[in-house]
Design a protein around this motif. Structure first.
Motif, PDB file in Angstrom:
ATOM      1  N   LEU A   1       0.754  -1.164   0.177  1.00  0.00           N
ATOM      2  CA  LEU A   1      -0.069   0.087   0.103  1.00  0.00           C
ATOM      3  C   LEU A   1       0.784   1.462  -0.027  1.00  0.00           C
ATOM      4  CD1 LEU A   1      -2.744   1.596   0.236  1.00  0.00           C
ATOM      5  CD2 LEU A   1      -2.848   0.979   2.649  1.00  0.00           C
ATOM      6  N   ALA A   2       1.946   1.257   0.729  1.00  0.00           N
ATOM      7  CA  ALA A   2       2.844   2.434   0.899  1.00  0.00           C
ATOM      8  C   ALA A   2       3.394   2.680  -0.726  1.00  0.00           C
ATOM      9  CB  ALA A   2       4.125   2.040   1.751  1.00  0.00           C
ATOM     10  N   MET A   3       3.845   1.466  -1.316  1.00  0.00           N
ATOM     11  CA  MET A   3       4.326   1.907  -2.569  1.00  0.00           C
ATOM     12  C   MET A   3       3.034   2.579  -3.634  1.00  0.00           C
ATOM     13  SD  MET A   3       6.841   1.936  -4.720  1.00  0.00           S
ATOM     14  CE  MET A   3       8.024   0.936  -3.895  1.00  0.00           C
ATOM     15  N   PHE A   4       1.913   1.936  -3.482  1.00  0.00           N
ATOM     16  CA  PHE A   4       0.638   2.240  -4.472  1.00  0.00           C
ATOM     17  C   PHE A   4       0.522   3.715  -3.953  1.00  0.00           C
ATOM     18  CE2 PHE A   4      -0.224  -2.358  -5.104  1.00  0.00           C
ATOM     19  CZ  PHE A   4      -0.112  -2.370  -6.386  1.00  0.00           C
ATOM     20  N   ALA A   5       0.630   4.096  -2.881  1.00  0.00           N
ATOM     21  CA  ALA A   5       0.043   5.353  -2.410  1.00  0.00           C
ATOM     22  C   ALA A   5       1.203   6.361  -2.795  1.00  0.00           C
ATOM     23  CB  ALA A   5       0.138   5.399  -1.006  1.00  0.00           C
ATOM     24  N   HIS A   6       2.351   6.027  -3.044  1.00  0.00           N
ATOM     25  CA  HIS A   6       3.451   6.852  -3.231  1.00  0.00           C
ATOM     26  C   HIS A   6       3.361   7.263  -4.773  1.00  0.00           C
ATOM     27  CE1 HIS A   6       7.672   8.546  -3.429  1.00  0.00           C
ATOM     28  NE2 HIS A   6       7.680   7.706  -4.582  1.00  0.00           N
ATOM     29  N   GLN A   7       2.916   6.226  -5.378  1.00  0.00           N
ATOM     30  CA  GLN A   7       2.609   6.361  -6.936  1.00  0.00           C
ATOM     31  C   GLN A   7       1.402   6.907  -7.224  1.00  0.00           C
ATOM     32  OE1 GLN A   7       3.015   2.110  -7.958  1.00  0.00           O
ATOM     33  NE2 GLN A   7       5.432   2.351  -8.130  1.00  0.00           N
ATOM     34  N   GLY A   8       0.404   7.263  -6.331  1.00  0.00           N
ATOM     35  CA  GLY A   8      -0.768   8.100  -6.607  1.00  0.00           C
ATOM     36  C   GLY A   8      -1.997   7.025  -7.074  1.00  0.00           C
ATOM     37  N   ASN A   9      -1.541   5.713  -6.876  1.00  0.00           N
ATOM     38  CA  ASN A   9      -2.476   4.697  -7.397  1.00  0.00           C
ATOM     39  C   ASN A   9      -3.485   4.160  -6.565  1.00  0.00           C
ATOM     40  OD1 ASN A   9      -1.564   4.786 -10.045  1.00  0.00           O
ATOM     41  ND2 ASN A   9       0.331   3.469  -9.497  1.00  0.00           N
ATOM     42  N   VAL A  10      -4.163   4.876  -5.601  1.00  0.00           N
ATOM     43  CA  VAL A  10      -5.024   4.696  -4.815  1.00  0.00           C
ATOM     44  C   VAL A  10      -6.217   5.422  -4.916  1.00  0.00           C
ATOM     45  CG1 VAL A  10      -6.055   4.051  -2.391  1.00  0.00           C
ATOM     46  CG2 VAL A  10      -3.413   3.571  -3.165  1.00  0.00           C
ATOM     47  N   LEU A  11      -7.610   4.928  -5.049  1.00  0.00           N
ATOM     48  CA  LEU A  11      -8.903   5.679  -5.034  1.00  0.00           C
ATOM     49  C   LEU A  11      -9.329   5.926  -3.679  1.00  0.00           C
ATOM     50  CD1 LEU A  11     -10.457   4.054  -8.374  1.00  0.00           C
ATOM     51  CD2 LEU A  11      -9.105   6.128  -8.252  1.00  0.00           C
ATOM     52  N   TRP A  12      -8.877   6.820  -2.812  1.00  0.00           N
ATOM     53  CA  TRP A  12      -9.050   6.603  -1.654  1.00  0.00           C
ATOM     54  C   TRP A  12     -10.506   6.573  -1.013  1.00  0.00           C
ATOM     55  CZ3 TRP A  12      -5.339   5.049   1.499  1.00  0.00           C
ATOM     56  CH2 TRP A  12      -3.974   5.193   0.874  1.00  0.00           C
ATOM     57  N   GLN A  13     -11.264   7.700  -1.681  1.00  0.00           N
ATOM     58  CA  GLN A  13     -12.685   7.945  -1.235  1.00  0.00           C
ATOM     59  C   GLN A  13     -13.404   6.594  -1.410  1.00  0.00           C
ATOM     60  OE1 GLN A  13     -13.950  11.259  -3.856  1.00  0.00           O
ATOM     61  NE2 GLN A  13     -14.038  12.390  -1.789  1.00  0.00           N
ATOM     62  N   LEU A  14     -13.199   5.821  -2.509  1.00  0.00           N
ATOM     63  CA  LEU A  14     -13.772   4.551  -2.733  1.00  0.00           C
ATOM     64  C   LEU A  14     -13.308   3.580  -1.733  1.00  0.00           C
ATOM     65  CD1 LEU A  14     -15.837   2.654  -4.377  1.00  0.00           C
ATOM     66  CD2 LEU A  14     -13.861   2.173  -5.949  1.00  0.00           C
ATOM     67  N   ALA A  15     -12.100   3.494  -1.512  1.00  0.00           N
ATOM     68  CA  ALA A  15     -11.331   2.640  -0.604  1.00  0.00           C
ATOM     69  C   ALA A  15     -11.878   2.880   0.824  1.00  0.00           C
ATOM     70  CB  ALA A  15      -9.922   2.926  -0.381  1.00  0.00           C
ATOM     71  N   ALA A  16     -12.171   3.993   1.300  1.00  0.00           N
ATOM     72  CA  ALA A  16     -12.819   4.181   2.545  1.00  0.00           C
ATOM     73  C   ALA A  16     -14.090   3.532   2.612  1.00  0.00           C
ATOM     74  CB  ALA A  16     -12.612   5.821   2.696  1.00  0.00           C
ATOM     75  N   VAL A  17     -14.971   3.793   1.571  1.00  0.00           N
ATOM     76  CA  VAL A  17     -16.356   3.330   1.691  1.00  0.00           C
ATOM     77  C   VAL A  17     -16.397   1.834   1.940  1.00  0.00           C
ATOM     78  CG1 VAL A  17     -18.441   3.007   0.641  1.00  0.00           C
ATOM     79  CG2 VAL A  17     -17.304   5.251   0.837  1.00  0.00           C
ATOM     80  N   MET A  18     -15.751   1.185   0.940  1.00  0.00           N
ATOM     81  CA  MET A  18     -15.501  -0.296   0.846  1.00  0.00           C
ATOM     82  C   MET A  18     -14.714  -0.807   2.227  1.00  0.00           C
ATOM     83  SD  MET A  18     -14.664  -0.909  -3.103  1.00  0.00           S
ATOM     84  CE  MET A  18     -14.324  -2.548  -2.821  1.00  0.00           C
ATOM     85  N   ALA A  19     -13.786  -0.127   2.724  1.00  0.00           N
ATOM     86  CA  ALA A  19     -13.092  -0.649   3.915  1.00  0.00           C
ATOM     87  C   ALA A  19     -14.060  -0.737   4.930  1.00  0.00           C
ATOM     88  CB  ALA A  19     -11.924   0.388   4.220  1.00  0.00           C
TER      89      ALA A  19
END
Length: 262
Positions: free
Chosen positions: A201-219
């Motif tokens: 996740l740290a690597m993906f986040a560093h690359q800007g490859n996380v849809l944070w709003q969608l992830a927060a809802v699904m999480a």
């Protein structure tokens, strides 16, 4: 969150996250459902963002399940963390070599291994069925080192190289190497998964490859499923986990076969 995502798609993705969290907490393999659901529900989103979002969702459910297990199961947290750090290093090595390996070559090998695992579990009913917390032989240094190197490093390398079924392989390997019951092995595997997911996740986040709003809802739903699955595994015991394990193994073989030959 993608602007064009429909309410129906969002609801279905949240349902998939709930069920995947439950499966992952009991015996691993929740990614078999969650990742395809994201790929099908968001066909316009780049694969890297799908993978990053998947990790952002999964780490929440895995963490919740890990906390639930640690509070009620006899888990050696220090040993689990050391295995997790080895798995993190192994996954980075696997990811380094992944570009030069064809998944079409790996899938048949993994299918044969999984079918062998299923046969072993079916014909050895006592495998991992000792009640959680029952007295067991003390962990020797040799077994702990083997778990760190083989389970952590080896399965971590596989996770970075290919990935499907990593959680299930962790449960089986921890049961075999450390002589754990399946419930305690599932609990230990969750801590290892938290470590590997955090690195990815740290690597993906560093690359800007996380849809944070969608992830927060699904999480939120993945967390609920993970905690529910952990509680059910603790309550119903190793026989229940064994049954779910066989279902997940055969499902994984079917998924790999479909990907290989469909």
């Amino acid at each position: 969150m993608p602007a064009d995502i429909s309410l129906t798609t969002l609801v279905l993705l949240c349902l998939a996250a709930l069920i995947a969290g439950w499966i992952d907490a009991v015996v691993g393999g929740g990614g078999l459902l969650l990742l395809p659901a994201l790929l099908l529900g968001l066909p316009q989103v780049p694969a890297a963002q799908i993978l990053g979002t998947n990790k952002a969702v999964a780490i929440v459910g895995t963490s919740g399940a890990a906390v639930t297990y640690v509070r009620k199961a006899p888990v050696r947290v220090g040993t689990a963390v050391r295995i997790g750090l080895a798995a993190l290093a192994g996954s980075m090595g696997g990811a380094f070599f992944a570009a030069g390996i064809s998944s079409e070559v790996l899938r048949p090998v993994i299918m044969v291994v999984l079918l062998g695992v299923a046969a072993f579990v079916m014909f050895r009913p006592s495998f991992g069925t000792r009640a959680a917390g029952e007295e067991r032989a003390p962990l020797t240094r040799a077994r702990i080192v083997t778990a760190i190197v083989v389970v952590g490093g080896g399965i971590g390398f596989y996770d970075g190289l290919f990935g499907p079924g990593t959680g299930t392989f962790l449960v089986l390997a921890l049961t075999a190497v450390l002589h754990l019951d399946l419930v305690t092995a599932s609990a230990t595997a969750k801590i290892v998964n938290v470590c590997t997911n955090a690195g990815a996740l740290a690597m993906f986040a560093h690359q800007g490859n996380v849809l944070w709003q969608l992830a927060a809802v699904m999480a939120v739903f993945n967390l609920a499923g993970g905690m529910l699955g952990a509680r059910m595994a603790l309550r119903k015991g190793a026989e229940f986990v064994r049954g779910v394990l066989l279902v997940v193994v055969f499902s994984l073989v079917a998924k790999l076969a479909f990907d290989q030959w469909a």
